[in-house]
Design a protein around this motif. Structure first.
Motif, PDB file in Angstrom:
ATOM      1  N   TYR A 181      36.035  37.015  38.680  1.00  0.00           N
ATOM      2  CA  TYR A 181      34.532  37.379  38.001  1.00  0.00           C
ATOM      3  C   TYR A 181      34.555  37.463  36.507  1.00  0.00           C
ATOM      4  O   TYR A 181      33.735  37.046  35.866  1.00  0.00           O
ATOM      5  CB  TYR A 181      33.922  38.422  38.877  1.00  0.00           C
ATOM      6  CG  TYR A 181      32.422  38.867  38.453  1.00  0.00           C
ATOM      7  CD1 TYR A 181      31.557  37.848  38.787  1.00  0.00           C
ATOM      8  CD2 TYR A 181      32.306  39.860  37.663  1.00  0.00           C
ATOM      9  CE1 TYR A 181      30.264  38.066  38.582  1.00  0.00           C
ATOM     10  CE2 TYR A 181      31.009  40.117  37.138  1.00  0.00           C
ATOM     11  CZ  TYR A 181      29.848  39.314  37.618  1.00  0.00           C
ATOM     12  OH  TYR A 181      28.649  39.749  37.328  1.00  0.00           O
ATOM     13  N   GLY A 182      35.325  38.129  36.135  1.00  0.00           N
ATOM     14  CA  GLY A 182      35.435  38.334  34.457  1.00  0.00           C
ATOM     15  C   GLY A 182      35.993  37.196  33.892  1.00  0.00           C
ATOM     16  O   GLY A 182      35.151  37.057  32.561  1.00  0.00           O
ATOM     17  N   ALA A 183      36.696  36.421  34.492  1.00  0.00           N
ATOM     18  CA  ALA A 183      36.989  35.060  33.698  1.00  0.00           C
ATOM     19  C   ALA A 183      35.803  34.171  33.648  1.00  0.00           C
ATOM     20  O   ALA A 183      35.551  33.467  32.741  1.00  0.00           O
ATOM     21  CB  ALA A 183      38.202  34.345  34.390  1.00  0.00           C
ATOM     22  N   ASN A 184      34.906  34.070  34.855  1.00  0.00           N
ATOM     23  CA  ASN A 184      33.923  33.414  35.023  1.00  0.00           C
ATOM     24  C   ASN A 184      32.813  33.467  34.140  1.00  0.00           C
ATOM     25  O   ASN A 184      31.899  32.852  33.770  1.00  0.00           O
ATOM     26  CB  ASN A 184      33.679  33.147  36.711  1.00  0.00           C
ATOM     27  CG  ASN A 184      32.483  32.042  37.054  1.00  0.00           C
ATOM     28  OD1 ASN A 184      32.699  30.974  36.363  1.00  0.00           O
ATOM     29  ND2 ASN A 184      31.585  32.182  38.041  1.00  0.00           N
ATOM     30  N   SER A 185      32.744  35.027  33.971  1.00  0.00           N
ATOM     31  CA  SER A 185      31.384  35.636  33.485  1.00  0.00           C
ATOM     32  C   SER A 185      31.767  35.637  31.875  1.00  0.00           C
ATOM     33  O   SER A 185      30.903  36.243  31.125  1.00  0.00           O
ATOM     34  CB  SER A 185      31.080  36.742  34.023  1.00  0.00           C
ATOM     35  OG  SER A 185      31.998  37.755  33.726  1.00  0.00           O
ATOM     36  N   SER A 186      32.940  35.030  31.334  1.00  0.00           N
ATOM     37  CA  SER A 186      33.246  35.191  30.055  1.00  0.00           C
ATOM     38  C   SER A 186      33.454  36.789  29.679  1.00  0.00           C
ATOM     39  O   SER A 186      33.028  36.944  28.366  1.00  0.00           O
ATOM     40  CB  SER A 186      32.552  34.467  29.142  1.00  0.00           C
ATOM     41  OG  SER A 186      32.348  33.016  29.546  1.00  0.00           O
ATOM     42  N   ASN A 187      33.978  37.574  30.527  1.00  0.00           N
ATOM     43  CA  ASN A 187      33.943  39.116  30.068  1.00  0.00           C
ATOM     44  C   ASN A 187      35.487  39.459  30.109  1.00  0.00           C
ATOM     45  O   ASN A 187      36.229  39.504  31.186  1.00  0.00           O
ATOM     46  CB  ASN A 187      33.400  39.793  31.053  1.00  0.00           C
ATOM     47  CG  ASN A 187      33.276  41.126  30.739  1.00  0.00           C
ATOM     48  OD1 ASN A 187      34.046  41.774  30.000  1.00  0.00           O
ATOM     49  ND2 ASN A 187      32.537  42.016  31.592  1.00  0.00           N
ATOM     50  N   PRO A 188      36.242  39.361  28.816  1.00  0.00           N
ATOM     51  CA  PRO A 188      37.497  39.517  28.842  1.00  0.00           C
ATOM     52  C   PRO A 188      38.241  40.805  29.162  1.00  0.00           C
ATOM     53  O   PRO A 188      39.173  41.043  29.609  1.00  0.00           O
ATOM     54  CB  PRO A 188      38.099  39.197  27.450  1.00  0.00           C
ATOM     55  CG  PRO A 188      36.608  39.416  26.413  1.00  0.00           C
ATOM     56  CD  PRO A 188      35.420  39.255  27.473  1.00  0.00           C
ATOM     57  N   HIS A 189      37.209  41.802  28.988  1.00  0.00           N
ATOM     58  CA  HIS A 189      37.630  43.109  29.310  1.00  0.00           C
ATOM     59  C   HIS A 189      37.770  43.216  30.831  1.00  0.00           C
ATOM     60  O   HIS A 189      38.459  43.881  31.402  1.00  0.00           O
ATOM     61  CB  HIS A 189      36.549  44.160  28.917  1.00  0.00           C
ATOM     62  CG  HIS A 189      37.010  45.544  29.325  1.00  0.00           C
ATOM     63  ND1 HIS A 189      37.985  46.400  28.753  1.00  0.00           N
ATOM     64  CD2 HIS A 189      36.443  46.476  30.226  1.00  0.00           C
ATOM     65  CE1 HIS A 189      37.895  47.488  29.367  1.00  0.00           C
ATOM     66  NE2 HIS A 189      36.932  47.554  30.314  1.00  0.00           N
ATOM     67  N   LEU A 190      36.860  42.839  31.684  1.00  0.00           N
ATOM     68  CA  LEU A 190      36.940  42.601  33.059  1.00  0.00           C
ATOM     69  C   LEU A 190      38.147  41.943  33.554  1.00  0.00           C
ATOM     70  O   LEU A 190      38.575  42.362  34.765  1.00  0.00           O
ATOM     71  CB  LEU A 190      35.372  42.253  33.779  1.00  0.00           C
ATOM     72  CG  LEU A 190      35.184  42.455  35.210  1.00  0.00           C
ATOM     73  CD1 LEU A 190      35.208  44.025  35.392  1.00  0.00           C
ATOM     74  CD2 LEU A 190      33.843  42.025  35.255  1.00  0.00           C
ATOM     75  N   ALA A 191      38.321  40.517  32.942  1.00  0.00           N
ATOM     76  CA  ALA A 191      39.517  39.900  33.427  1.00  0.00           C
ATOM     77  C   ALA A 191      40.723  40.657  33.232  1.00  0.00           C
ATOM     78  O   ALA A 191      41.652  40.549  34.175  1.00  0.00           O
ATOM     79  CB  ALA A 191      39.342  38.582  32.517  1.00  0.00           C
ATOM     80  N   GLY A 192      40.925  41.329  32.072  1.00  0.00           N
ATOM     81  CA  GLY A 192      41.889  42.076  31.935  1.00  0.00           C
ATOM     82  C   GLY A 192      42.114  43.199  32.925  1.00  0.00           C
ATOM     83  O   GLY A 192      43.062  43.416  33.158  1.00  0.00           O
ATOM     84  N   ARG A 193      41.209  43.756  33.327  1.00  0.00           N
ATOM     85  CA  ARG A 193      41.054  44.953  34.185  1.00  0.00           C
ATOM     86  C   ARG A 193      41.861  44.362  35.611  1.00  0.00           C
ATOM     87  O   ARG A 193      42.422  44.988  36.259  1.00  0.00           O
ATOM     88  CB  ARG A 193      39.856  45.801  34.378  1.00  0.00           C
ATOM     89  CG  ARG A 193      39.406  46.367  32.985  1.00  0.00           C
ATOM     90  CD  ARG A 193      40.285  47.619  32.684  1.00  0.00           C
ATOM     91  NE  ARG A 193      39.887  48.633  33.365  1.00  0.00           N
ATOM     92  CZ  ARG A 193      40.421  49.922  33.259  1.00  0.00           C
ATOM     93  NH1 ARG A 193      41.409  50.213  32.415  1.00  0.00           N
ATOM     94  NH2 ARG A 193      40.146  51.034  33.981  1.00  0.00           N
ATOM     95  N   GLY A 194      41.113  43.290  35.927  1.00  0.00           N
ATOM     96  CA  GLY A 194      41.589  42.616  36.805  1.00  0.00           C
ATOM     97  C   GLY A 194      43.116  42.372  37.134  1.00  0.00           C
ATOM     98  O   GLY A 194      43.741  42.486  38.124  1.00  0.00           O
TER      99      GLY A 194
END
Length: 89
Positions: free
Chosen positions: A45-58
């Motif tokens: 979801y973080g990668a798809n929504s261009s949210n690097p913080h969320l992708a990093g937490r994942g």
């Protein structure tokens, strides 16, 4: 010289305690799988929504859940290893 070994029949309830510990290990492994799935979803979801913080937490959650599964699976072997090391001291 003192020679003391673990006694698996010295106290009542030892066998039930082993069953409980095995059940807790199973719950830990199941929760690790659940955490892995949730972390992968957060990462996607973080990668798809261009949210690097969320992708990093994942990604961090994915690594932590894998580490937790390793610790749950290897806990008996780790305790036995360090028991053997302690016996050599």
């Amino acid at each position: 010289m003192i020679d003391i070994d673990p006694n698996s029949s010295g106290l009542p309830g030892i066998e039930q305690l082993r069953v409980i510990v095995g059940a807790v290990m199973t719950v830990g492994l199941i929760l690790s799988v659940l955490a892995l799935i949730v972390s992968a979803i957060v990462w996607a979801y973080g990668a798809n929504s261009s949210n690097p913080h969320l992708a990093g937490r994942g990604k961090v959650g994915l690594l932590i859940s894998c580490g937790a599964a390793v610790v749950c699976g290897a806990s008996v072997a780790l305790v036995n290893f360090f028991w053997g090391v302690g016996q050599q001291v």
